[in-house]
Each structure stands twice: as structure tokens, then as C-alpha cells.
Design a protein around this motif. Structure first.
Motif, mmCIF file in Angstrom:
data_model
loop_
_atom_site.group_PDB
_atom_site.id
_atom_site.type_symbol
_atom_site.label_atom_id
_atom_site.label_comp_id
_atom_site.label_asym_id
_atom_site.label_seq_id
_atom_site.Cartn_x
_atom_site.Cartn_y
_atom_site.Cartn_z
ATOM 1 N N VAL A 20 42.737 42.193 46.412
ATOM 2 C CA VAL A 20 43.036 40.979 47.182
ATOM 3 C C VAL A 20 44.234 40.261 46.580
ATOM 4 C CG1 VAL A 20 42.165 38.724 47.854
ATOM 5 C CG2 VAL A 20 40.674 40.725 48.011
ATOM 6 N N TRP A 21 44.275 40.198 45.238
ATOM 7 C CA TRP A 21 45.413 39.556 44.571
ATOM 8 C C TRP A 21 46.713 40.262 44.933
ATOM 9 C CZ3 TRP A 21 48.726 42.010 41.151
ATOM 10 C CH2 TRP A 21 49.701 41.186 40.563
ATOM 11 N N ALA A 22 46.717 41.593 44.894
ATOM 12 C CA ALA A 22 47.946 42.340 45.177
ATOM 13 C C ALA A 22 48.399 42.107 46.611
ATOM 14 C CB ALA A 22 47.704 43.835 44.932
ATOM 15 N N MET A 23 47.456 42.101 47.562
ATOM 16 C CA MET A 23 47.827 41.889 48.962
ATOM 17 C C MET A 23 48.309 40.460 49.198
ATOM 18 S SD MET A 23 45.058 44.197 51.085
ATOM 19 C CE MET A 23 43.598 43.624 50.186
ATOM 20 N N HIS A 24 47.660 39.514 48.539
ATOM 21 C CA HIS A 24 48.084 38.115 48.676
ATOM 22 C C HIS A 24 49.459 37.907 48.045
ATOM 23 C CE1 HIS A 24 47.870 33.764 48.855
ATOM 24 N NE2 HIS A 24 48.146 33.708 47.558
ATOM 25 N N ARG A 25 49.714 38.601 46.954
ATOM 26 C CA ARG A 25 50.981 38.433 46.232
ATOM 27 C C ARG A 25 52.167 38.837 47.102
ATOM 28 N NH1 ARG A 25 54.253 41.587 42.653
ATOM 29 N NH2 ARG A 25 55.166 40.327 40.975
ATOM 30 N N VAL A 26 52.013 39.879 47.879
ATOM 31 C CA VAL A 26 53.138 40.353 48.684
ATOM 32 C C VAL A 26 53.124 39.773 50.097
ATOM 33 C CG1 VAL A 26 53.233 42.488 47.373
ATOM 34 C CG2 VAL A 26 51.921 42.426 49.490
ATOM 35 N N GLY A 27 51.996 39.183 50.497
ATOM 36 C CA GLY A 27 51.925 38.566 51.817
ATOM 37 C C GLY A 27 51.284 39.482 52.850
ATOM 38 N N PHE A 28 50.241 39.009 53.498
ATOM 39 C CA PHE A 28 49.521 39.829 54.467
ATOM 40 C C PHE A 28 50.373 40.150 55.693
ATOM 41 C CE2 PHE A 28 46.133 37.718 52.054
ATOM 42 C CZ PHE A 28 45.348 38.808 51.738
ATOM 43 N N ALA A 29 51.180 39.196 56.131
ATOM 44 C CA ALA A 29 52.008 39.422 57.322
ATOM 45 C C ALA A 29 53.019 40.549 57.080
ATOM 46 C CB ALA A 29 52.738 38.133 57.710
ATOM 47 N N GLY A 30 53.656 40.534 55.906
ATOM 48 C CA GLY A 30 54.614 41.587 55.579
ATOM 49 C C GLY A 30 53.958 42.949 55.491
ATOM 50 N N LEU A 31 52.750 42.975 54.936
ATOM 51 C CA LEU A 31 52.016 44.241 54.845
ATOM 52 C C LEU A 31 51.725 44.809 56.230
ATOM 53 C CD1 LEU A 31 49.375 43.634 52.023
ATOM 54 C CD2 LEU A 31 51.278 45.244 51.996
ATOM 55 N N HIS A 33 53.240 44.222 58.986
ATOM 56 C CA HIS A 33 54.475 44.634 59.640
ATOM 57 C C HIS A 33 54.936 45.997 59.130
ATOM 58 C CE1 HIS A 33 58.342 44.394 61.609
ATOM 59 N NE2 HIS A 33 58.964 44.519 60.456
ATOM 60 N N ALA A 34 54.845 46.204 57.813
ATOM 61 C CA ALA A 34 55.264 47.485 57.241
ATOM 62 C C ALA A 34 54.385 48.626 57.743
ATOM 63 C CB ALA A 34 55.220 47.416 55.713
ATOM 64 N N ILE A 35 53.072 48.389 57.782
ATOM 65 C CA ILE A 35 52.147 49.423 58.235
ATOM 66 C C ILE A 35 52.347 49.705 59.719
ATOM 67 C CG2 ILE A 35 49.700 49.959 58.592
ATOM 68 C CD1 ILE A 35 49.118 48.336 56.041
ATOM 69 N N ASP A 36 52.626 48.644 60.506
ATOM 70 C CA ASP A 36 52.806 48.807 61.946
ATOM 71 C C ASP A 36 53.995 49.708 62.260
ATOM 72 O OD1 ASP A 36 52.099 47.985 64.736
ATOM 73 O OD2 ASP A 36 54.128 47.159 64.656
ATOM 74 N N ARG A 37 55.001 49.715 61.393
ATOM 75 C CA ARG A 37 56.179 50.540 61.645
ATOM 76 C C ARG A 37 55.866 52.028 61.594
ATOM 77 N NH1 ARG A 37 60.567 48.033 57.617
ATOM 78 N NH2 ARG A 37 58.675 47.373 56.552
ATOM 79 N N MET A 38 54.798 52.401 60.887
ATOM 80 C CA MET A 38 54.422 53.820 60.842
ATOM 81 C C MET A 38 53.896 54.290 62.189
ATOM 82 S SD MET A 38 51.629 55.763 58.405
ATOM 83 C CE MET A 38 52.768 56.347 57.165
ATOM 84 N N GLY A 39 53.078 53.496 62.843
ATOM 85 C CA GLY A 39 52.522 53.877 64.140
ATOM 86 C C GLY A 39 51.411 54.912 64.005
ATOM 87 N N TRP A 40 50.649 55.061 65.093
ATOM 88 C CA TRP A 40 49.530 56.005 65.060
ATOM 89 C C TRP A 40 49.988 57.447 64.932
ATOM 90 C CZ3 TRP A 40 44.836 54.804 63.877
ATOM 91 C CH2 TRP A 40 44.367 53.512 64.130
ATOM 92 N N LEU A 293 52.125 51.217 51.105
ATOM 93 C CA LEU A 293 51.896 52.632 50.806
ATOM 94 C C LEU A 293 50.487 52.849 50.287
ATOM 95 C CD1 LEU A 293 52.769 55.559 50.329
ATOM 96 C CD2 LEU A 293 53.776 54.834 48.150
ATOM 97 N N SER A 294 50.032 51.973 49.405
ATOM 98 C CA SER A 294 48.680 52.085 48.874
ATOM 99 C C SER A 294 47.637 51.995 49.989
ATOM 100 C CB SER A 294 48.422 51.002 47.825
ATOM 101 O OG SER A 294 47.104 51.073 47.336
ATOM 102 N N LEU A 295 47.820 51.036 50.896
ATOM 103 C CA LEU A 295 46.851 50.841 51.977
ATOM 104 C C LEU A 295 46.883 52.001 52.968
ATOM 105 C CD1 LEU A 295 47.257 47.017 52.668
ATOM 106 C CD2 LEU A 295 45.562 48.183 51.247
ATOM 107 N N ILE A 296 48.056 52.555 53.202
ATOM 108 C CA ILE A 296 48.156 53.726 54.082
ATOM 109 C C ILE A 296 47.402 54.905 53.471
ATOM 110 C CG2 ILE A 296 49.778 55.477 54.941
ATOM 111 C CD1 ILE A 296 51.795 53.127 55.284
ATOM 112 N N LYS A 297 47.544 55.075 52.161
ATOM 113 C CA LYS A 297 46.814 56.153 51.493
ATOM 114 C C LYS A 297 45.312 55.903 51.543
ATOM 115 C CE LYS A 297 48.695 57.669 47.598
ATOM 116 N NZ LYS A 297 49.406 57.645 46.296
ATOM 117 N N ARG A 298 44.889 54.645 51.432
ATOM 118 C CA ARG A 298 43.463 54.317 51.553
ATOM 119 C C ARG A 298 42.957 54.686 52.953
ATOM 120 N NH1 ARG A 298 41.250 53.522 46.577
ATOM 121 N NH2 ARG A 298 42.302 51.884 45.412
#
Length: 325
Positions: A20-31, A33-40, A293-298
């Protein structure tokens, strides 16, 4: 495992807090957005490419059991998927994942003592190959820190390459010390395996007498670490954050080392996310992209591991062992 229940639970809570700290540190909105760019479609392609990694690691396990025909390689790849699924998703440490993987093979009819011995050999070669990759990673990070303006592999990184090559040669030649290491791992990690340690020692000795098989297992595990870095590079390209491959290898090698050190935490939850947040910028990767990247791997681990565990459970309940000849 009963004695470890509370320590694992507390470590898991701490890991979740770190995530939670790591995700909060970088910002949930940015995360997002980055993940959305990968697409299904990109995510499905990433998962499909990840199955090749399971095949490589399954081949390393297969090589650790000399005498098994090539047609049984898919069985080892399947057992490796089940093993990783248990490591990443079930609420116990990686020791439990090892047992799940071995049981997946023995329930398919492979001989128990040989299977557990091969698993210990595979684990030993995996650890040794990880050391070789980590040596390069540490040296590459040192090279970046020494001269942040350079965009090529610096002298320190080439030292890491040399050490990795030396490590590879030493591993292939020094089998007797590795047999002692494997014995120690077996006693520590498989105290409740359904076989006697004397029988396991005999099987380990038999496998380590085949230097070619052990060397092949090592090289395949080494290829697995490098392919895992290639997968990370693929994911970053899909989200529009490509960086040089050697930098990805450096980053992933240190993340692998952190995950190994945090083996008591299921899936190294939190450790992986915090590691990416802190180490990503060192190789020129923005913290948002690193944690994404970490969340995508999860998400990949869940998409592959959860169905595999459900199938493993169904097979474990219904299938009776049959002799494999």
C-alpha cells in the motif's frame, strides 16, 4: 508449518502495508493509467509469453531427473506452474509451494524419492544460477551509480559478467560441495517429505553423479532468469516505458534476490512492490512504471496460477498414482 503460522501472518500483514505504501508513494491514478496503456490484448499476450517461462523452468526440473523421456517434459512444466501458483497465491511460504510441485508429479505417477531428489537438485541449480544473475545485477547497478551519464554497460557491469561466467564454470565443476548443499536443503526444507532422508541422499548422489544433467539444469534455470527479465521488458514496452535490456536484467536480478530473501512472506507481497518503487529509478525507470510492472506481474500470477491450483486440487483429489515406466 504450524510453528510458522503466526510469523507468516505477521510478515504478510507487514508486506501488505509495504505494498500500500509503494502504491500510495507513486500515486494510484498514475498506476492505473500506466496499466491501462497495456490493454487486455497486451495483457493476454504477456500471459501467453509467460507460459514459455514455465516450460523453460519445467525443463530445468526435467533435466534434474536424468532418464526421464522428453515426452514427459509437459508434466514438469505443469508441476512448475502449480508450484509457482502455490508460492504466489496460497497463505504459506515457498516451502509449501515445493511440496505442491512435487506432489503434482508424484500424483501423476513419477517415483516419489526420485521426484523429491530432482526437486532439491533443481532448487540448488536455481539458487546457483540466481547468484550468477545477481552478480551481474549488482555490478550493473554499481556501474550506473558510478557514472550516471553513460548509456552503455560500464566496467563494473563487465566485472559482473566475468564473475557470472566464473560462477557458471565453478558450478559445473564443483559437484561434491553442491551435493552437500543439496543434502542440507533437503533436511531443512523437506523434513516431512513422505520418504526417508537416507533414500533421498542416495537419489541425490545418483543425480549429482551425472554432471551433464546438473549442468543442463543450471543453464536452463539461468535461461529462465534471463527470460523473466525479457518478459519484464515486454511488459514495459506494452505500457510505453521501454528501457535498455541490460538495465532490466539488473533491476530484475535484484528484485529476484529480494523475493528470495523474503521467502517467508507469501508471494513476497509488499517486498516486490517496495523493491520496484525504490530500485526502479536507479536504472532509469519511473516509479509509476516500476510499480505498475509489479502489479502487472501480480495479475499475471493470478491469471495463470489460480486456474492451475484449481486443476491441481481436482487432480490431487481424484487421481490415484500409477506406475510410470
Amino acid at each position: 508449518m504450524d510453528r510458522l503460522r503466526w510469523p507468516i501472518a505477521l510478515a504478510t500483514i507487514a508486506g501488505l502495508a509495504a505494498a500500500v505504501w509503494a502504491m500510495h508513494r507513486v500515486g494510484f491514478a498514475g498506476l492505473l493509467h500506466a496499466i491501462d496503456r497495456m490493454g487486455w490484448l497486451g495483457f493476454l499476450a504477456f500471459c501467453a509469453a509467460s507460459l514459455v517461462l514455465s516450460l523453460i523452468l519445467g525443463a530445468a526440473w526435467w533435466a534434474s531427473m536424468p532418464g526421464q523421456p522428453l515426452k514427459r517434459l509437459p508434466l514438469f512444466a505443469w508441476a512448475r506452474i502449480a508450484r509457482e501458483g502455490a508460492n504466489d497465491l496460497l497463505p504459506f511460504s515457498q516451502i509449501g509451494g515445493l511440496i505442491v510441485g512435487a506432489r503434482a508429479l508424484t500424483r501423476l505417477g513419477l517415483p516419489g524419492p526420485r521426484t523429491y531428489a530432482a526437486m532439491v537438485v533443481d532448487l540448488t541449480t536455481e539458487m546457483a544460477s540466481q547468484v550468477a544473475v545477481t552478480l551481474f545485477g549488482v555490478a550493473a547497478i554499481a556501474s550506473i551509480l558510478i557514472d550516471s551519464q553513460r548509456h552503455a554497460v560500464g566496467p563494473a557491469a563487465w566485472v559482473g559478467v566475468g564473475l557470472s561466467i566464473a560462477m557458471t564454470g565453478a558450478f559445473i565443476l564443483l559437484q561434491r560441495p553442491l551435493l552437500k548443499l543439496a543434502d542440507g536443503l533437503a533436511q531443512k526444507m523437506l523434513p516431512n517429505a513422505p520418504i526417508g532422508f537416507d533414500r533421498l541422499h542416495v537419489e541425490l548422489g545418483s543425480i549429482y553423479a551425472n554432471k551433464g544433467a546438473v549442468a543442463l539444469s543450471f543453464l536452463l534455470n539461468l535461461a529462465g532468469w534471463l527470460y523473466a527479465a525479457l518478459l519484464a521488458s515486454m511488459a514495459l514496452s506494452l505500457i510505453g516505458e521501454p528501457i535498455a535490456f541490460w538495465r532490466i536484467v539488473a533491476l530484475e536480478s535484484l528484485i529476484f534476490a529480494l523475493r528470495g530473501a523474503a521467502f517467508v512472506i507469501p508471494g513476497a507481497i509488499g517486498v516486490q512492490e517496495a523493491g520496484y518503487a525504490l530500485l526502479g529509478p536507479l536504472v532509469g525507470l519511473g516509479p509509476e512504471a516500476a510499480v505498475a510492472l509489479s502489479l502487472i506481474k501480480r495479475a499475471r500470477d493470478i491469471a495463470i496460477g489460480l486456474p492451475a491450483l484449481l486443476v491441481w486440487q481436482a487432480l490431487d483429489v481424484r487421481r490415484t498414482p500409477q506406475s510410470v515406466r
